[in-house]
Write an enzyme that holds these catalytic residues in place. Structure first.
Site, mmCIF file in Angstrom:
data_model
loop_
_atom_site.group_PDB
_atom_site.id
_atom_site.type_symbol
_atom_site.label_atom_id
_atom_site.label_comp_id
_atom_site.label_asym_id
_atom_site.label_seq_id
_atom_site.Cartn_x
_atom_site.Cartn_y
_atom_site.Cartn_z
ATOM 1 N N ASP A 204 -5.058 -2.684 -3.166
ATOM 2 C CA ASP A 204 -5.797 -1.996 -2.109
ATOM 3 C C ASP A 204 -6.722 -0.907 -2.629
ATOM 4 O O ASP A 204 -7.768 -0.637 -2.033
ATOM 5 C CB ASP A 204 -4.824 -1.417 -1.083
ATOM 6 C CG ASP A 204 -4.174 -2.512 -0.242
ATOM 7 O OD1 ASP A 204 -4.759 -3.605 -0.151
ATOM 8 O OD2 ASP A 204 -3.091 -2.285 0.311
ATOM 9 N N TYR B 288 -2.463 -2.974 7.576
ATOM 10 C CA TYR B 288 -1.467 -2.003 7.128
ATOM 11 C C TYR B 288 -2.010 -0.579 7.134
ATOM 12 O O TYR B 288 -3.210 -0.353 6.931
ATOM 13 C CB TYR B 288 -1.013 -2.325 5.691
ATOM 14 C CG TYR B 288 0.413 -2.795 5.596
ATOM 15 C CD1 TYR B 288 0.718 -4.143 5.416
ATOM 16 C CD2 TYR B 288 1.479 -1.901 5.684
ATOM 17 C CE1 TYR B 288 2.025 -4.580 5.329
ATOM 18 C CE2 TYR B 288 2.790 -2.340 5.589
ATOM 19 C CZ TYR B 288 3.055 -3.681 5.414
ATOM 20 O OH TYR B 288 4.354 -4.113 5.328
#
Length: 695
Positions: free
Chosen positions: A330, A414
């Site tokens: 990420d 998320y």
């Protein structure tokens, strides 16, 4: 809930003519200057796509003495400002890296990167990929086969393509399709992850066109099938208007009537210094790491040169195509700064809040303000220390006040709540709270698989790991440090230890760069020491120890791309010798990477790390075996790493915190005094000892 916002403490003497601090993030004019100098290398009609324009941090050999001189009020000299730049020639694979000298207005280095070096994604590009996927005629034809109700809204979630070594040299996106509740398609906040589709377009990120449509396996094997009419499932919403909310929750207000105990000093356009309870540090912000702390000191003593979240990897367990490539990085694939939330007053932080904003760049090389991406606030975390003298009934107790420096990132489905937490006893914690929505995929009715959990009718959430790497660049009373491994072992049973109860702590100095693992059976602990500075009471080296939680390291096979790419994920800790530019544990470029350029490779150099300038990478994480209670939105999973003083102080550093009492805390209930019976011995005038009972 009650909150109040505080403004930065004004700093006397700061003017526009004051030189920009070497660690301050790039200003808007510096971003524009860097982009302009790069554009000047090309004809005026050249179309450049900028990916990163960020601060190129000064060499440590320059910056470390600068910071020390600055802190002690000595002359510092001046360090040149530089920018690190990544860009493409748009719609090509020509990916470049450059360092621009902003002080001299020249380009210090500039080159085109080679094969399998790809940029991170960005917000503008992700939106374009979504549009391309949904407007493709082939994709629309497959959606038509679903025979969805009129007005149904289909959503595309672009994912970085990943790596498997099969025709994956070009930069691509893998899109996963979902739909909103077709019975309420106007609800833009509908939880589309409850309604996944089996259609998955693949997008070429150079020409931005669909090059393939994958069809997802929905059974318990690799079999895929042609698109069929979709059986409408019920929605599963997470927003409050769709819930029957509890009515028995009373308000809990966080009120600081005299304001906060910290000060925030603004330095120029982008710099900020935070001071609180003997702590001081600089806060930086960049596209990849998000918030970074520099020059962390306690009561004037140096502790950490630089602290940041270096990398994270989220590998998924489903072995079938295309899920076998699902392994998000990420930070490297997108960036914690790029994905940072605007933290709203009273929602993400409570109390007297100070916000810090960031400044990034867009694809045109223009500055992009990022408002309120970091919040600073205090919180009460229970009792800090306490002792009750049971003989007198007197209790001495202080509360554990903490300073929280927090940022929150949203990575599509998320959320990660990231925080550095300082306490009054000299400890720093790095906390990650994982929440948000599971990444889902379709599954046939009645099917179960061992690599995931059915969380809603027709919805599978695959198991996955969250593996983080915290980069710790220490300066424990100076930059000459060592890493020590402490273990607790039983003493042999002999005449000295006849009852077999004795045990000792054994210390081993780490000589060379390497990867190391925890062993809780011997209480293995990693300690960063300065062997040249000794504690005045016990003569031991001053130190900070690392408390890291246990976690299951990378499960994927060592020969898999998951394992090769996440170079940090196979050990609890790596220690390396400091080299400028070695910051990211998985390597500088993680998008469709091949591995071999991160911390595992650096540690394999087997360089001396004893009594020198070392860097430690601390790994921690979650094995997320999904459960139905994680859906439609996941309760926070909390994990922490602690950096804790060991023989650094001459006593409990929080001993001087004012006691907790009713007048200060204004609690509404006071417990009855507790006093136990006691017996004491008193030495008399002639040395005799008399016992007395107090009942």
């Amino acid at each position: 809930m009650s909150t109040e916002q505080i403004l930065s403490k004004p700093t006397v003497g700061v003017t526009k003519q004051l030189p920009i601090h070497p660690l301050s993030p790039l200003t808007s004019s510096e971003i524009s200057t860097a982009a302009g100098l790069i554009r000047g290398l090309y004809p005026s009609k050249a179309d450049l796509q900028f990916k990163t324009i960020t601060l190129e941090e000064p060499a440590k050999s320059q910056l470390a003495p600068y910071l020390d001189a600055e802190y002690h009020g000595h002359p510092t000299g001046r360090i040149e400002r530089k920018a690190f730049v990544n860009y493409y020639i748009r719609n090509t694979d020509k990916f470049h890296e450059a360092v621009v000298n902003l002080t001299q207005r020249r380009i210090d280095s500039h080159f085109r990167l080679g094969p399998n070096k790809h940029s991170p994604g960005d917000g503008e590009e992700v939106l374009l990929v979504e549009k391309v996927a949904l407007e493709d005629e082939g994709v629309k034809a497959e959606i038509a086969k679903l025979q969805l109700p009129e007005g149904t809204v289909v959503i595309s979630d672009p994912w970085i393509y990943g790596s498997d070594g099969i025709d994956d040299d070009r930069r691509m996106y893998q899109c996963f399709l979902y739909m909103r509740d077709p019975m309420n398609s106007s609800n833009a906040d509908s939880n589309h992850y409850a309604l996944p589709l089996a259609i998955s377009p693949v997008i070429d990120a150079e020409q931005f066109k669909v090059i393939r449509i994958d069809f997802l396996p929905t059974g318990n094997d690799h079999t895929t099938k042609e698109t069929q009419p979709y059986k409408i499932q019920p929605p599963n919403e997470y927003t409050p208007e769709h819930q029957e909310l509890r009515t028995d929750l009373k308000p809990l207000n966080v009120i600081q009537p005299e304001g906060a105990s910290f000060t925030a000093t603004k330095i120029g356009e982008t710099g900020e210094i935070i001071e609180w309870q003997k702590w001081s540090f600089r806060v930086g912000f960049n596209a990849r790491e998000g918030m970074v702390l520099y020059d962390v000191r306690y009561d004037g003593r140096s502790l950490f040169y630089r602290l940041s979240l270096s990398d994270m990897s989220i590998p998924y367990a489903d072995p079938r195509h295309p899920f076998h490539k699902k392994a998000a990085f990420d930070l490297g694939d997108v960036g914690a700064g790029v994905m940072a939330n605007n933290l709203k007053l009273g929602c993400d932080c409570l109390g007297s809040i100070h916000y810090l904003s960031g400044l990034l760049s867009d694809s045109k090389g223009e500055p992009t303000p990022m408002e309120n991406v970091i919040c600073v606030h205090e919180q009460d975390n229970g009792i800090g220390w306490k002792h009750t003298n049971y003989r007198t009934g007197r209790a001495a107790v202080v509360r554990n006040r903490e300073l929280v420096v927090q940022s929150i990132i949203t990575v599509s489905n998320y959320e990660y709540i990231l925080a550095f937490i300082f306490n009054q006893a000299g400890m720093i914690e790095y906390e990650v709270r994982a929440t948000g929505i599971l990444s889902t995929q379709p599954i046939d009715e009645g099917v179960e698989v061992p690599w995931g959990t059915v969380v809603h009718p027709g919805v599978l959430a695959a198991h996955h790991q969250h593996i983080f790497s915290l980069r710790v660049d220490p300066m424990i009373d100076g930059h000459s440090n060592r890493l020590v491994v402490d273990e607790v072992h039983s003493m042999p049973r002999n005449d000295f230890n006849p009852h077999g109860v004795g045990y000792v702590v054994e210390e081993t100095v780490v000589e060379e760069s390497c990867g190391l693992d925890l062993d809780f059976d011997v209480n293995r602990t990693f300690v960063i020491q300065n062997n040249a500075v000794k504690n005045p009471i016990n003569g031991k080296p001053v130190a900070y120890k690392i408390h890291a939680p246990p976690f299951q390291k990378m499960v994927a096979d060592p020969d898999s791309f998951h394992h090769k790419r996440a170079e940090f994920a196979d050990h609890n800790l790596y220690v390396t010798r400091h080299r400028d530019g070695e910051i990211y544990a998985a390597g500088k470029y993680t998008n469709q990477s091949r591995g071999g350029e991160g911390v595992r490779a650096w540690a394999d150099r087997k360089e001396n790390v004893k009594d020198t300038d070392l860097v430690v990478y601390v790994q921690f994480g979650l094995q997320h075996v999904t459960r139905i209670e994680d859906f439609p939105v996941m309760p926070c999973e909390v994990i922490k790493v602690a950096l804790k003083p060991v023989n650094f102080f001459d006593r409990n550093p929080a001993i001087d915190v004012p006691p907790s009492n009713q007048a200060f805390n204004q609690s509404t209930l006071v417990a009855e005094q507790h006093k136990q019976p006691a017996v004491s011995a008193v030495v008399g005038e002639k040395g005799e000892v008399c016992c007395s009972s107090k009942l």
